[in-house]
Motif scaffolding. Structure first.
Motif, PDB file in Angstrom:
ATOM      1  N   ALA A  88      -4.268   1.268  -2.934  1.00  0.00           N
ATOM      2  CA  ALA A  88      -4.893   1.566  -3.520  1.00  0.00           C
ATOM      3  C   ALA A  88      -6.019   1.955  -3.814  1.00  0.00           C
ATOM      4  O   ALA A  88      -7.405   1.961  -3.849  1.00  0.00           O
ATOM      5  N   ALA A  89      -6.978   0.542  -4.151  1.00  0.00           N
ATOM      6  CA  ALA A  89      -7.654  -0.510  -4.457  1.00  0.00           C
ATOM      7  C   ALA A  89      -8.522  -0.324  -3.227  1.00  0.00           C
ATOM      8  O   ALA A  89     -10.074  -0.847  -3.025  1.00  0.00           O
ATOM      9  N   GLY A  90      -7.993  -0.698  -2.021  1.00  0.00           N
ATOM     10  CA  GLY A  90      -8.708  -0.432  -0.576  1.00  0.00           C
ATOM     11  C   GLY A  90      -9.213  -2.137  -0.248  1.00  0.00           C
ATOM     12  O   GLY A  90     -10.254  -2.075   0.526  1.00  0.00           O
ATOM     13  N   LEU A  91      -8.416  -2.390  -0.800  1.00  0.00           N
ATOM     14  CA  LEU A  91      -8.611  -4.550  -0.533  1.00  0.00           C
ATOM     15  C   LEU A  91      -7.831  -4.527   0.473  1.00  0.00           C
ATOM     16  O   LEU A  91      -6.147  -4.223   1.078  1.00  0.00           O
ATOM     17  N   ASP A  92      -7.828  -5.796   1.284  1.00  0.00           N
ATOM     18  CA  ASP A  92      -6.588  -6.530   2.067  1.00  0.00           C
ATOM     19  C   ASP A  92      -5.703  -6.368   0.734  1.00  0.00           C
ATOM     20  O   ASP A  92      -5.432  -6.867   0.384  1.00  0.00           O
ATOM     21  N   VAL A  93      -4.455  -5.791   2.155  1.00  0.00           N
ATOM     22  CA  VAL A  93      -3.385  -6.305   1.050  1.00  0.00           C
ATOM     23  C   VAL A  93      -1.981  -7.484   2.321  1.00  0.00           C
ATOM     24  O   VAL A  93      -1.796  -7.226   2.825  1.00  0.00           O
ATOM     25  N   GLN A 129      -4.805   2.049   6.691  1.00  0.00           N
ATOM     26  CA  GLN A 129      -6.282   1.662   6.280  1.00  0.00           C
ATOM     27  C   GLN A 129      -7.136   1.086   7.444  1.00  0.00           C
ATOM     28  O   GLN A 129      -6.601   1.315   8.712  1.00  0.00           O
ATOM     29  N   SER A 130      -8.645   1.469   7.719  1.00  0.00           N
ATOM     30  CA  SER A 130      -9.167   1.418   8.864  1.00  0.00           C
ATOM     31  C   SER A 130      -9.063   0.830   9.376  1.00  0.00           C
ATOM     32  O   SER A 130      -9.249   0.184  10.721  1.00  0.00           O
ATOM     33  N   ASP A 131      -9.616  -1.665   9.113  1.00  0.00           N
ATOM     34  CA  ASP A 131      -9.162  -1.874   9.536  1.00  0.00           C
ATOM     35  C   ASP A 131      -8.409  -3.086   9.154  1.00  0.00           C
ATOM     36  O   ASP A 131      -7.620  -3.811   7.541  1.00  0.00           O
ATOM     37  N   ALA A 132      -6.919  -2.655   9.789  1.00  0.00           N
ATOM     38  CA  ALA A 132      -5.858  -3.800   9.244  1.00  0.00           C
ATOM     39  C   ALA A 132      -4.943  -4.803   9.446  1.00  0.00           C
ATOM     40  O   ALA A 132      -4.247  -5.754   9.239  1.00  0.00           O
TER      41      ALA A 132
END
Length: 318
Positions: A88-93, A129-132
């Motif tokens: 949700a924070a737009g960070l790498d998971v 995500q656009s870059d997963a």
């Protein structure tokens, strides 16, 4: 080195020393130097701050040498709650786990169910995500006797399409063969020197030999074959000379500076961290969160005696 590591592991596992050390750590702020937050909210806030500086994190819920099933459940619950928060924070998971944290000591079925649950949650986050490419369940390497089971866990999850990655240790003789297979798979591998204390019959024991093998393995990770297979190299080191040699090799081989990663411990050798980011290299910090920091700290010191000084000095370099 073997004696040092065994001693530090004993310190990490000592309950009396842990009680005393944790009290000192809270009073002096030592724990806060290398722990990114006491809970999920604090960790995500810190991860967001680091992301603004061009730094990614690999989240690790504190707790090592886990033998209590209740602690396994707490760990899985914490990570399952963390994953959507990072997304949700737009960070790498990107989540690091020790097999023992997920039930290795209790039951193979428990380990599999828990690893599958977390890998599936990360996979769901990666889909939006656009870059997963760096959304991964990174499987850490614990003791020597667990290596085959750990690699099998990675391969089983990978074979059914889940986003996993594997840590390999440069001190072991067998790592060259293990790495060759991971390169052929097009996997993501984090190369570290290694915190375990295996016998000399299976591992390099001199620091110079470990460093030399690390560079040999790094050369493999930056080979044309690795590039062609889609392999994703991650170099875990705080050793500036080693890092600079790898960076130079990657440039010569034609790897873009965002095509691989350097990874360091949260709060350790921050000048080198800032330098790498300023030069356009991808940097990820192994960022623990939670309250059980004692075993984690001393395992890192066991990995490299210099980490003791780095950890103690890190508070003056913020």
């Amino acid at each position: 080195m073997g004696f040092w590591q065994k001693t530090m592991i004993a310190v990490a596992c000592s309950k009396p020393l842990r009680r005393m050390g944790e009290a000192v750590g809270r009073k002096t702020g030592l724990a806060a130097q290398f722990v990114s937050g006491d809970d999920i909210a604090g960790h995500v806030t810190r991860a967001r701050d680091l992301n603004g500086q061009g730094i990614s994190v690999s989240s690790f819920y504190l707790g090592e040498y886990v033998t209590d099933p209740a602690q396994v459940t707490r760990t899985v619950d914490q990570l399952a709650d963390l994953i959507p928060e990072l997304n949700a924070a737009g960070l790498d998971v990107h989540v690091s786990i020790d097999p023992s944290q997920l039930g290795y000591m209790q039951d193979p079925a428990m380990l599999w169910d828990n690893a599958l649950k977390l890998a599936a949650l990360i996979g769901e986050a990666a889909e939006v995500q656009s870059d997963a490419r760096c959304h991964r369940l990174m499987i850490d390497m614990e003791d020597f006797a667990m290596i085959d089971d750990t690699l099998a866990l990675h391969d089983r999850l990978r074979d059914i399409g889940h986003p996993v990655a594997q840590t390999l240790q440069a001190r072991l003789f067998r790592t060259e063969a293990d790495l060759t297979r991971k390169i052929e798979q097009g996997a993501m591998v984090r190369l570290v020197k290694g915190a375990m204390a295996p016998p000399a019959s299976v591992a390099y024991t001199k620091r110079s030999d470990i460093d030399a093998n690390y560079l040999k393995l790094a050369d493999m990770m930056l080979s044309d074959a690795a590039h062609a297979s889609g392999f994703l190299p991650v170099f875990g080191s705080h050793h500036r000379e080693l890092v600079e040699k790898i960076a130079a090799l990657a440039d010569v081989r034609g790897w873009s500076r965002d095509g691989f990663e350097f990874e360091m411990l949260y709060g350790v050798n921050q000048p080198l961290q800032r330098d790498l980011v300023s030069r356009g290299y991808r940097l990820r910090l192994y960022a623990p969160f939670g309250e059980d920091w004692w075993a984690y700290a001393w395992r890192r010191v066991g990995e490299n005696p210099r980490n003791l000084g780095l950890l103690l000095r890190s508070g003056f370099n913020r």
